[in-house]
Scaffold this motif. Structure first.
Motif, PDB file in Angstrom:
ATOM      1  N   ILE A 127      38.333  49.679  44.961  1.00  0.00           N
ATOM      2  CA  ILE A 127      39.746  48.791  44.542  1.00  0.00           C
ATOM      3  C   ILE A 127      38.893  47.657  42.787  1.00  0.00           C
ATOM      4  N   ALA A 128      38.007  46.855  42.999  1.00  0.00           N
ATOM      5  CA  ALA A 128      38.445  45.968  42.065  1.00  0.00           C
ATOM      6  C   ALA A 128      38.054  47.204  40.858  1.00  0.00           C
ATOM      7  N   LEU A 129      36.836  47.920  40.957  1.00  0.00           N
ATOM      8  CA  LEU A 129      36.518  48.619  39.526  1.00  0.00           C
ATOM      9  C   LEU A 129      37.866  49.524  39.062  1.00  0.00           C
ATOM     10  N   SER A 130      38.617  50.138  39.842  1.00  0.00           N
ATOM     11  CA  SER A 130      39.691  50.367  39.014  1.00  0.00           C
ATOM     12  C   SER A 130      40.679  49.101  38.699  1.00  0.00           C
ATOM     13  N   ALA A 131      40.549  48.313  39.000  1.00  0.00           N
ATOM     14  CA  ALA A 131      41.618  47.599  38.478  1.00  0.00           C
ATOM     15  C   ALA A 131      42.248  46.989  37.269  1.00  0.00           C
ATOM     16  N   ALA A 132      43.954  46.521  36.800  1.00  0.00           N
ATOM     17  CA  ALA A 132      43.861  46.565  35.508  1.00  0.00           C
ATOM     18  C   ALA A 132      42.586  44.560  35.038  1.00  0.00           C
ATOM     19  N   PHE A 133      41.741  44.727  34.962  1.00  0.00           N
ATOM     20  CA  PHE A 133      40.658  44.026  34.907  1.00  0.00           C
ATOM     21  C   PHE A 133      41.115  44.097  33.609  1.00  0.00           C
ATOM     22  N   PRO A 134      41.118  42.715  32.124  1.00  0.00           N
ATOM     23  CA  PRO A 134      41.105  43.378  30.766  1.00  0.00           C
ATOM     24  C   PRO A 134      39.614  43.969  30.092  1.00  0.00           C
ATOM     25  N   LYS A 135      38.442  43.441  31.301  1.00  0.00           N
ATOM     26  CA  LYS A 135      37.339  43.723  30.988  1.00  0.00           C
ATOM     27  C   LYS A 135      36.174  43.616  31.707  1.00  0.00           C
TER      28      LYS A 135
END
Length: 384
Positions: A251-259
Motif C-alpha cells: 500500500i505504501a509503495l503504491s501510494a501517491a507520495f511526491p517522492k
C-alpha cells in the motif's frame, strides 16, 4: 469485513477529531525548519534517527511506534524512555502505533515458515521466549499488550515516567499533522509500514500532501545473500520491515507520495565496530552512554543510514530510479519480498522510487557521531 469496519471507523473519527498537539512543543515557533514524523520500532539504542534529525535542525512533530522487531507498545515505551533519558520528553510526543500488521499474526507467520522455510530474522514473530524476556529481551509473539519491564531495568536506562501522547492512534496523528501542514511533512519509516498504510487508507489525500517518504528496507538481492553466507549474514537481509506486513508495504509503495526513497542494501554498508563506539563515547552524555553500552558490534547502522539520507541527500553517491512491487501472495516463497522493474517490463499500476545504492560512508559516520555526542535538547529547539 472487520478490517474494513475498523478503517471506516478510524477515518470517520479523524474527520471529526480536531487537529491538536499532545503538549506544547518549543519547536512550534520554528516555521521554516523541515518537518518530520519518525515511525520506527524503537529500542534501547535505536534512538539515533531522531538525534540525526534534531542535529540537522529538523522539526520533529512526533515519534510513532510500530510492530516490527517487537510489539508497538514495547517499542513506543522504548521511545519514551530514550527521550526521557535525554531530556526531550517535554518537546517530542510519542504516539502508539497499531498492535498488529494488516493481516499477519504470529500463528500465520509461523505456519508460513513451517511450509516454506524459516526467516533468518523473525522479529516480533519469533516464538515467545519467557526466559529471554526475563533476561531483558523485548517481547515477541504472545500478547501484543504485555510489557516486559526487564528490558528497561539496566544501567543508564529505566522504565519511562512519560506517557504516550493522549489517546490518539498513530495513523490518525499522521493524518491530522499532514492536514495541518500540507506539503511540508516528510514521513520516515524505520520499521514496518502498518501505520503509514492505515493513514493512506484513512485519508486519500494523505500521501500526496506529504513532502515524501523515506523507508529503511527493500533488499533487492536477498535470495543470493541468504544462500551464499552464514545464517547471521542471511539475517542482515531478512527485510523484516516488509515481511512483518507485506500488505502495508505494498500500500505504501503504491501510494501517491511526491517522492519515495528506499534505503535497502545501502543500509548495510556501515557496520558498528567497537572502535567506533569507543570513539563516540569520548564525549560522555546520556545518549553516548546508551550507544556505547547497548548498540553492539557487527550490525549495520540500518535506521541511522536512512535518517542521514533523509536529512542530507548529498551523502548519496549512487542511486537509481525504478518501479517496485511487493509480493503479497501468502503461498509464495517470496512473500514480502521487493520486486523491482524497469518501465518496459513492469505490470500496470506501479510507481517509481529512488533506490540508494552507495554512500559517502565517512560523511555518514561523522553525522552519526556528531548527533550522539552533541544531542539537541528542548532548550535548543525552543531557540530555533
Amino acid at each position: 469485513m472487520r478490517s474494513i469496519d475498523i478503517l471506516t471507523t478510524l477515518a470517520t473519527a479523524t474527520l471529526l477529531h480536531s487537529a491538536h498537539g499532545a503538549r506544547p512543543r518549543p519547536s512550534e515557533a520554528n516555521m521554516t525548519a523541515p518537518k518530520v514524523i519518525l515511525d520506527n520500532d524503537w529500542g534501547i539504542a535505536q534512538f539515533i534517527p531522531y538525534l540525526i534529525a534534531l542535529d540537522a535542525g529538523w522539526d520533529i512533530l512526533g515519534l510513532v511506534s510500530d510492530t516490527s522487531d517487537s510489539w508497538a507498545l514495547q517499542t513506543g515505551l522504548h521511545a519514551l524512555a530514550t527521550l526521557e533519558r535525554g531530556g526531550l520528553s517535554d518537546c517530542i510526543p510519542v504516539y502508539r502505533g497499531a498492535d498488529y500488521p494488516l493481516l499477519q499474526t504470529p500463528n500465520r507467520f509461523q505456519a508460513y515458515e513451517a511450509l516454506l522455510g524459516t526467516l533468518p530474522w523473525e522479529g516480533v514473530f519469533k516464538r515467545e521466549n519467557i526466559t529471554a524476556e526475563a533476561e531483558g529481551g523485548d517481547p515477541t509473539s504472545g500478547d501484543p499488550g504485555r510489557i516486559v519491564r526487564a528490558a528497561f531495568e539496566m544501567p543508564y536506562y529505566g522504565y519511562p515516567n512519560a506517557t504516550f501522547a493522549e489517546d490518539t492512534p498513530a495513523a490518525m496523528f499522521m493524518v491530522e499533522q499532514v492536514r495541518k501542514y500540507p506539503g511540508e511533512i516528510t514521513i520516515y519509516s524505520g520499521g514496518a509500514l502498518t501505520n503509514i498504510a492505515l493513514a493512506v487508507r484513512m485519508d486519500p489525500t494523505f500521501a500526496q500532501n506529504t513532502k515524501g517518504l523515506f523507508i529503511m528496507g527493500g533488499y533487492v538481492d536477498r535470495m543470493v545473500q541468504q544462500t551464499t553466507g552464514d545464517v547471521f549474514q542471511a539475517s542482515l537481509v531478512s527485510d523484516i520491515n516488509f515481511v512483518v506486513d507485506p500488505e502495508a508495504a505494498k500500500i505504501a509503495l503504491s501510494a501517491a507520495f511526491p517522492k519515495i526513497t528506499l534505503v535497502g542494501n545501502a543500509a548495510n554498508l556501515l557496520i558498528s565496530t567497537q572502535e567506533f563506539l569507543d570513539e563516540i563515547y569520548e564525549v560522555k552524555n546520556p545518549y553516548s552512554e546508551l550507544v556505547h553500552a547497548y548498540y553492539g558490534t557487527g550490525l549495520p547502522f540500518w535506521d541511522e543510514t536512512a535518517a542521514a539520507v533523509m536529512v542530507d541527500p548529498s551523502i548519496v553517491t549512487d542511486s537509481v530510479e525504478f518501479y517496485v512491487d511487493i509480493d503479497t501472495a501468502y503461498s509464495s516463497p517470496y512473500y514480502g519480498y521487493i520486486r523491482p522493474y524497469q518501465a518496459a517490463l513492469m505490470p500496470p499500476g506501479l510507481r517509481s522510487v529512488s533506490y540508494v545504492n552507495n554512500l559517502n560512508l565517512t560523511a555518514l559516520a561523522s553525522r552519526i557521531k556528531h548527533s550522539v555526542q552533541y544531542p539537541k535538547g528542548c532548550a535548543d529547539l525552543a531557540s530555533l
